[in-house]
Scaffold this motif. Structure first.
Motif, PDB file in Angstrom:
ATOM      1  N   SER A  62      77.702  42.789  49.259  1.00 14.14           N
ATOM      2  CA  SER A  62      79.012  43.214  48.770  1.00 14.14           C
ATOM      3  C   SER A  62      79.665  44.231  49.707  1.00 14.14           C
ATOM      4  N   TRP A  96      79.580  44.090  52.993  1.00 16.34           N
ATOM      5  CA  TRP A  96      80.237  43.310  54.031  1.00 16.34           C
ATOM      6  C   TRP A  96      81.525  42.673  53.527  1.00 16.34           C
ATOM      7  N   VAL A  97      81.522  42.244  52.293  1.00 14.69           N
ATOM      8  CA  VAL A  97      82.735  41.671  51.708  1.00 14.69           C
ATOM      9  C   VAL A  97      83.824  42.733  51.644  1.00 14.69           C
ATOM     10  N   VAL A 138      85.212  43.342  55.177  1.00 16.03           N
ATOM     11  CA  VAL A 138      86.078  42.243  55.626  1.00 16.03           C
ATOM     12  C   VAL A 138      87.413  42.278  54.885  1.00 16.03           C
ATOM     13  N   VAL A 139      87.382  42.501  53.574  1.00 17.50           N
ATOM     14  CA  VAL A 139      88.623  42.563  52.793  1.00 17.50           C
ATOM     15  C   VAL A 139      89.486  43.734  53.259  1.00 17.50           C
TER      16      VAL A 139
END
Length: 104
Positions: free
Chosen positions: A2, A4-5, A8-9
Motif C-alpha cells: 500500500s 507503493w500505491v 505512485v498515486v
C-alpha cells in the motif's frame, strides 16, 4: 504494497497538478488580484511553515525552546537587513548555543 500505491498515486497527482498549471488560460491569471495572490502566497506558506516548525513539539504540543529564540534572532537580523547567510548562521549558532546550555 500500500505504501507503493500511495507513492505512485501521489506522483500522478503531482504531475496532474503541474500539467493543469500549463493548461490554464493566461487570461485567468492576468488579473491584478491573481497576480498579488500568486506573488504573496509562497511567502505566507513559508512563514506558516517556519512558525509551525518553531513552536510545535511531539504530538503537536506548543513548545517554547531554542528554536523559537533562533527564529526571533533571525527576524531581528532580517529587519536590520543583514546578509541572509549571516542570518542563517547566527540563528543556527544561537540555537546550538542554547541547546548546549541545556535549553531546548
Amino acid at each position: 504494497m500500500s505504501l507503493w500505491v500511495a507513492v505512485v498515486v501521489a506522483s500522478l497527482l503531482s504531475f496532474a497538478i503541474k500539467l493543469a498549471g500549463y493548461l490554464v488560460p493566461e487570461s485567468l491569471l492576468a488579473g491584478e488580484r491573481t497576480s498579488r495572490v500568486t506573488t504573496l502566497l509562497p511567502v505566507a506558506l513559508l512563514a506558516a511553515l517556519v512558525v509551525v516548525q518553531a513552536v510545535t513539539g511531539d504530538a503537536g504540543a506548543l513548545v517554547v525552546d531554542a528554536r523559537l529564540v533562533a527564529v526571533g534572532v533571525a527576524v531581528v537580523l532580517l529587519l536590520l537587513r543583514t546578509n541572509f547567510l549571516l542570518v542563517v548562521l547566527a540563528a543556527g549558532a544561537v540555537a546550538a548555543g542554547l541547546r548546549a546550555l541545556g535549553w531546548g
